[in-house]
Design a protein around this motif. Structure first.
Motif, PDB file in Angstrom:
ATOM      1  N   VAL A 292      -9.373 -10.845  -0.999  1.00 38.81           N
ATOM      2  CA  VAL A 292      -8.552  -9.668  -0.676  1.00 38.81           C
ATOM      3  C   VAL A 292      -7.740  -9.937   0.588  1.00 38.81           C
ATOM      4  N   LEU A 293      -8.395 -10.551   1.590  1.00 39.49           N
ATOM      5  CA  LEU A 293      -7.689 -10.794   2.851  1.00 39.49           C
ATOM      6  C   LEU A 293      -6.546 -11.806   2.668  1.00 39.49           C
ATOM      7  N   GLN A 294      -6.789 -12.749   1.777  1.00 40.74           N
ATOM      8  CA  GLN A 294      -5.734 -13.729   1.519  1.00 40.74           C
ATOM      9  C   GLN A 294      -4.532 -13.026   0.855  1.00 40.74           C
ATOM     10  N   LYS A 295      -4.814 -12.114  -0.081  1.00 40.04           N
ATOM     11  CA  LYS A 295      -3.724 -11.378  -0.749  1.00 40.04           C
ATOM     12  C   LYS A 295      -3.013 -10.447   0.241  1.00 40.04           C
ATOM     13  N   LEU A 296      -3.804  -9.873   1.134  1.00 44.37           N
ATOM     14  CA  LEU A 296      -3.197  -8.993   2.143  1.00 44.37           C
ATOM     15  C   LEU A 296      -2.265  -9.798   3.049  1.00 44.37           C
ATOM     16  N   ASP A 297      -2.720 -10.983   3.415  1.00 51.40           N
ATOM     17  CA  ASP A 297      -1.903 -11.854   4.259  1.00 51.40           C
ATOM     18  C   ASP A 297      -0.543 -12.119   3.598  1.00 51.40           C
ATOM     19  N   VAL A 298      -0.582 -12.397   2.298  1.00 53.64           N
ATOM     20  CA  VAL A 298       0.676 -12.653   1.560  1.00 53.64           C
ATOM     21  C   VAL A 298       1.561 -11.404   1.606  1.00 53.64           C
ATOM     22  N   LYS A 299       0.964 -10.241   1.363  1.00 49.65           N
ATOM     23  CA  LYS A 299       1.723  -8.980   1.370  1.00 49.65           C
ATOM     24  C   LYS A 299       2.393  -8.761   2.729  1.00 49.65           C
ATOM     25  N   ILE A 300       1.610  -8.974   3.797  1.00 44.81           N
ATOM     26  CA  ILE A 300       2.142  -8.744   5.145  1.00 44.81           C
ATOM     27  C   ILE A 300       3.320  -9.675   5.420  1.00 44.81           C
ATOM     28  N   LYS A 301       3.134 -10.935   5.023  1.00 44.03           N
ATOM     29  CA  LYS A 301       4.211 -11.922   5.278  1.00 44.03           C
ATOM     30  C   LYS A 301       5.462 -11.557   4.492  1.00 44.03           C
ATOM     31  N   GLU A 302       5.286 -11.027   3.284  1.00 42.57           N
ATOM     32  CA  GLU A 302       6.457 -10.631   2.475  1.00 42.57           C
ATOM     33  C   GLU A 302       7.204  -9.484   3.151  1.00 42.57           C
ATOM     34  N   VAL A 303       6.424  -8.499   3.653  1.00 43.52           N
ATOM     35  CA  VAL A 303       7.046  -7.335   4.297  1.00 43.52           C
ATOM     36  C   VAL A 303       7.763  -7.734   5.569  1.00 43.52           C
ATOM     37  N   LYS A 304       7.191  -8.715   6.279  1.00 40.09           N
ATOM     38  CA  LYS A 304       7.757  -9.096   7.588  1.00 40.09           C
ATOM     39  C   LYS A 304       8.930 -10.065   7.473  1.00 40.09           C
ATOM     40  N   LYS A 305       9.191 -10.530   6.252  1.00 42.86           N
ATOM     41  CA  LYS A 305      10.307 -11.483   6.053  1.00 42.86           C
ATOM     42  C   LYS A 305      11.623 -10.908   6.535  1.00 42.86           C
TER      43      LYS A 305
ATOM     44  N   ASP B  80      -3.085   8.669  -3.311  1.00 41.47           N
ATOM     45  CA  ASP B  80      -1.636   8.500  -3.143  1.00 41.47           C
ATOM     46  C   ASP B  80      -0.903   9.765  -3.597  1.00 41.47           C
ATOM     47  N   GLU B  81       0.403   9.752  -3.365  1.00 34.70           N
ATOM     48  CA  GLU B  81       1.210  10.960  -3.622  1.00 34.70           C
ATOM     49  C   GLU B  81       1.115  11.459  -5.058  1.00 34.70           C
ATOM     50  N   LYS B  82       1.170  10.502  -5.991  1.00 37.96           N
ATOM     51  CA  LYS B  82       1.173  10.893  -7.404  1.00 37.96           C
ATOM     52  C   LYS B  82      -0.137  11.603  -7.776  1.00 37.96           C
ATOM     53  N   CYS B  83      -1.269  11.015  -7.359  1.00 41.60           N
ATOM     54  CA  CYS B  83      -2.571  11.628  -7.661  1.00 41.60           C
ATOM     55  C   CYS B  83      -2.671  12.993  -6.978  1.00 41.60           C
TER      56      CYS B  83
ATOM     57  N   LEU C  93      -5.988  -1.095   4.528  1.00 42.23           N
ATOM     58  CA  LEU C  93      -4.566  -1.423   4.635  1.00 42.23           C
ATOM     59  C   LEU C  93      -4.054  -2.043   3.329  1.00 42.23           C
ATOM     60  N   TYR C  94      -4.885  -2.907   2.746  1.00 43.65           N
ATOM     61  CA  TYR C  94      -4.514  -3.545   1.470  1.00 43.65           C
ATOM     62  C   TYR C  94      -4.293  -2.472   0.388  1.00 43.65           C
ATOM     63  N   ASN C  95      -5.241  -1.533   0.287  1.00 45.51           N
ATOM     64  CA  ASN C  95      -5.108  -0.461  -0.719  1.00 45.51           C
ATOM     65  C   ASN C  95      -3.850   0.371  -0.447  1.00 45.51           C
ATOM     66  N   GLU C  96      -3.644   0.648   0.824  1.00 46.16           N
ATOM     67  CA  GLU C  96      -2.491   1.453   1.218  1.00 46.16           C
ATOM     68  C   GLU C  96      -1.182   0.735   0.840  1.00 46.16           C
ATOM     69  N   MET C  97      -1.158  -0.570   1.102  1.00 48.07           N
ATOM     70  CA  MET C  97       0.076  -1.335   0.829  1.00 48.07           C
ATOM     71  C   MET C  97       0.372  -1.450  -0.660  1.00 48.07           C
ATOM     72  N   ASN C  98      -0.678  -1.257  -1.483  1.00 40.03           N
ATOM     73  CA  ASN C  98      -0.425  -1.244  -2.933  1.00 40.03           C
ATOM     74  C   ASN C  98       0.431  -0.044  -3.324  1.00 40.03           C
TER      75      ASN C  98
ATOM     76  N   ALA D 162      -7.169   2.666 -10.351  1.00 38.97           N
ATOM     77  CA  ALA D 162      -8.077   1.589 -10.745  1.00 38.97           C
ATOM     78  C   ALA D 162      -7.830   0.251 -10.059  1.00 38.97           C
ATOM     79  N   ASP D 163      -6.634   0.026  -9.507  1.00 37.22           N
ATOM     80  CA  ASP D 163      -6.428  -1.276  -8.880  1.00 37.22           C
ATOM     81  C   ASP D 163      -6.811  -1.281  -7.397  1.00 37.22           C
ATOM     82  N   MET D 164      -7.482  -0.229  -6.959  1.00 36.20           N
ATOM     83  CA  MET D 164      -7.945  -0.184  -5.567  1.00 36.20           C
ATOM     84  C   MET D 164      -9.148  -1.096  -5.339  1.00 36.20           C
ATOM     85  N   VAL D 165      -9.256  -1.655  -4.152  1.00 30.30           N
ATOM     86  CA  VAL D 165     -10.474  -2.405  -3.817  1.00 30.30           C
ATOM     87  C   VAL D 165     -11.533  -1.372  -3.409  1.00 30.30           C
ATOM     88  N   PRO D 166     -12.728  -1.412  -4.047  1.00 30.68           N
ATOM     89  CA  PRO D 166     -13.693  -0.315  -3.882  1.00 30.68           C
ATOM     90  C   PRO D 166     -14.530  -0.358  -2.608  1.00 30.68           C
TER      91      PRO D 166
END
Ligand code: SF4
Ligand code: SF4
Length: 379
Positions: free
Chosen positions: A366-379, A222-225, A322-327, A295-299
């Protein structure tokens, strides 16, 4: 090019990994782009790389063929080829010694070579250990014996196992000469790579490193690193940092990079050109500043073993990426390209993918958490 002594040979510290050769198209499983792949391999050779790593299964079975063709114009004793026995992909009806022998001979034919310099049992891990250690199919003993014929010069194994199994494998047969493991600065603590490295060092087994850039993920932090790394060494790419970390370890003889284009090759050649790879303060920066930020990335390494198991045909590594990216950036533009059938909501949580994942990722979670993230963004 920096060279190291490895089992009596002078090998380039940068090894050419033929797992991600250029493809025609971007879809998973697209055929390899033979012309581009050959040009890439030959440029690597002509720039001083002399260690080339492939496997029976890479490139849909075509990696060995293309590597053999690319190297065929050079003297056979001017380069080293490593390839691997596909124990984790048994034929219909399972492995028999006849099938084992046929597979090895097929590999020689595909490579169009009379011998393999470094032969490995491919990817020993918890889920396929029973296939490799089956006393009714003593394939490891067979390959060890084959060394007497000159068809194999050195015999080892690659592994995605946990430290406990790694120790067991080393005790199992005392004739293994080297081991290939996944090692990078993120996995140094997250995936026991430090512990594995120490086990191998203690056992006197030289190490070949795979996934030094974690399937490309460490090439795009990411940008900071990125900013922290750039400030420390403006002329090093993030991928170069990752390769330097692995290469700077004493018992690491070759660092494999799965190269797909000339740009990556040129960057890697610059990294291993000469001199000290990494100072102690650079190493501390990676472990003490960069790793905690990541450290919170999915490996996920992008190996794609899970995809063959998924009844819903989900492109799991893409979704994890995509999940890591959305973090880091929740409104990433990658979201726009996602088709309805590729959505994580299609996961039926059967768990088939998790049983084969070398990184032990709880994929449905992970996919379930990604699904939640996507739905939040698309609200
Ligand atoms: S748990 Fe989901 S992602 Fe994994 S194999 Fe089953 S459907 Fe596919
Ligand atoms: S989820 Fe696991 S099996 Fe699937 S690509 Fe990632 S590391 Fe490989």
């Amino acid at each position: 090019m920096i060279y190291k002594e490895f089992l009596g040979h002078k090998v380039s510290q940068l090894g050419f990994g033929a797992m991600r050769l250029p493809q025609i198209g971007t879809e998973w499983g697209s055929p390899l782009n033979k012309e581009e792949a050959i040009a890439l391999i030959r440029k690597a050779y002509e720039s001083g790389v002399n260690y080339f790593d492939t496997a029976y299964v890479y490139g849909g079975g075509q990696s060995e063929v293309i590597l053999g063709e690319a190297l065929s114009i050079y003297p056979r004793d001017s380069y080293y080829v490593a390839t691997k026995f596909p124990g984790l992909h048994p034929p219909q009806g399972g492995w028999t010694m006849e099938k084992v022998k046929e597979t090895f001979e097929e590999q020689l034919r595909k490579l169009n070579m009379e011998y393999v310099d470094f032969y490995l049992l491919h990817g020993i891990m918890e889920m396929d250990w029973h296939l490799y250690s089956d006393p009714n199919v003593p394939l490891a003993d067979y390959f060890h014996e084959l060394k007497k014929t000159g068809k194999i010069r050195h015999f080892g194994f690659s592994s995605h196992s946990k430290p406990d199994l790694l120790e067991k494998i080393i005790e199992w047969k005392d004739y293994f000469e080297f081991c290939q493991i996944q090692l990078n600065y993120l996995d140094w603590t997250m995936q026991d790579a430090k512990q594995q490295y120490e086990i191998l060092e203690k056992a006197g087994l030289p190490v070949i490193v795979m996934e030094p850039v974690r399937g490309g993920r460490l090439a795009n932090p990411d940008e900071k690193c990125t900013e922290i790394l750039k400030n420390a060494h403006p002329d090093w790419s993030p991928a170069s940092w990752a390769l330097r970390f692995a290469g700077a370890l004493d018992n690491v003889k070759v660092v494999l990079s799965g190269m797909s284009n000339m740009e990556q090759l040129d960057d890697n050649l610059g990294t291993f050109a000469e001199g000290e790879l990494l100072s102690e303060s650079d190493r501390e920066l990676l472990l003490n500043q960069i790793v905690p930020l990541m450290a919170d990335m999915v490996p996920c390494t992008g190996c794609r073993y899970c995809m063959a198991e998924c009844p819903m045909n989900l492109k799991i590594p893409n979704l994890i990426s995509l999940y890591n990216e959305m973090n880091f950036s929740p409104r990433t533009f990658y979201l726009n390209g996602l088709k309805e059938e590729d959505m994580p909501s299609n996961c039926i949580a059967c768990g088939a993918c998790t049983t084969v994942c070398p990184q032990s990722i709880d994929i449905p979670d992970v996919l379930q958490k990604l699904d939640v993230k996507i739905k939040e963004v698309k609200k």
